[in-house]
Design a protein around this motif. Structure first.
Motif, short mmCIF file in Angstrom:
data_model
loop_
_atom_site.label_atom_id
_atom_site.label_comp_id
_atom_site.label_asym_id
_atom_site.label_seq_id
_atom_site.Cartn_x
_atom_site.Cartn_y
_atom_site.Cartn_z
N ASP A 114 0.97 -1.25 0.00
CA ASP A 114 -0.03 0.00 0.10
C ASP A 114 0.81 1.09 0.01
OD1 ASP A 114 -2.81 1.27 0.78
OD2 ASP A 114 -1.24 2.00 2.30
N LEU A 115 1.95 1.39 0.87
CA LEU A 115 2.81 2.69 0.95
C LEU A 115 3.75 2.79 -0.34
CD1 LEU A 115 2.87 4.19 3.40
CD2 LEU A 115 4.82 3.10 4.10
N GLU A 116 3.89 1.51 -0.92
CA GLU A 116 4.62 1.74 -2.09
C GLU A 116 4.05 2.41 -3.44
OE1 GLU A 116 7.36 -1.22 -5.07
OE2 GLU A 116 6.21 -1.96 -3.84
N VAL A 117 2.59 1.96 -3.40
CA VAL A 117 1.69 2.53 -4.37
C VAL A 117 1.69 4.08 -4.19
CG1 VAL A 117 -0.62 2.82 -5.19
CG2 VAL A 117 0.37 0.63 -4.88
N LYS A 118 1.38 4.57 -2.85
CA LYS A 118 1.19 5.95 -2.45
C LYS A 118 2.60 6.70 -2.52
CE LYS A 118 -2.19 4.95 1.00
NZ LYS A 118 -2.52 4.75 2.36
N LYS A 119 3.69 6.31 -2.21
CA LYS A 119 4.95 6.94 -2.12
C LYS A 119 5.81 6.74 -3.39
CE LYS A 119 4.59 8.26 1.96
NZ LYS A 119 4.39 9.52 2.54
#
Length: 128
Positions: A97-102
């Motif tokens: 999830d964080l990879e998609v956002k950042k």
């Protein structure tokens, strides 16, 4: 190969589309309308007795986003689901999830790289 699904999941998939996570919305913006190398992706697609985040039928590719809700129990469920999908001839790509956002650029590069490798393995030549 035809991919079947449980029709009882249609309503639940519709609900999930209406209540997407931020990561799902962000990635959908990059996948919808054949933006990813011309391939059609669907979101919250029932496959078998599961609902996957994103699916491309032509590629037999599932993209899953693992979010904060991924507890040990959820992790085990995801592994079993992935094994079932792969045994059904579906390839699964997973992103945090964080990879998609950042780091969307890296996520998109990974998806594009997978598609290009798949096309090469099938003898498909790109004209762009």
């Amino acid at each position: 190969m035809k991919i079947h699904y449980n029709p009882k999941l249609k309503q639940r998939a519709r609900e999930l589309r209406k209540n997407s996570t931020l990561s799902e919305v962000l990635l959908w913006e990059e996948l919808k309308s054949r933006k990813m190398l011309g391939y059609k992706f669907l979101r919250q697609k029932p496959i078998g007795n599961y609902i996957v985040d994103f699916f491309c039928n032509k590629l037999k590719m599932v993209i899953e986003i693992d979010g904060d809700s991924h507890t040990e129990e959820k992790f085990e469920y995801d592994i079993n689901r992935q094994k079932w999908l792969e045994s059904s001839g579906v390839n699964v790509l997973r992103f945090d999830d964080l990879e998609v956002k950042k780091d969307m650029d890296n996520v998109l590069s990974a998806i594009e790289g997978w598609i290009v490798d798949w096309e090469e393995s099938k003898g498909i030549k790109r004209n762009d």
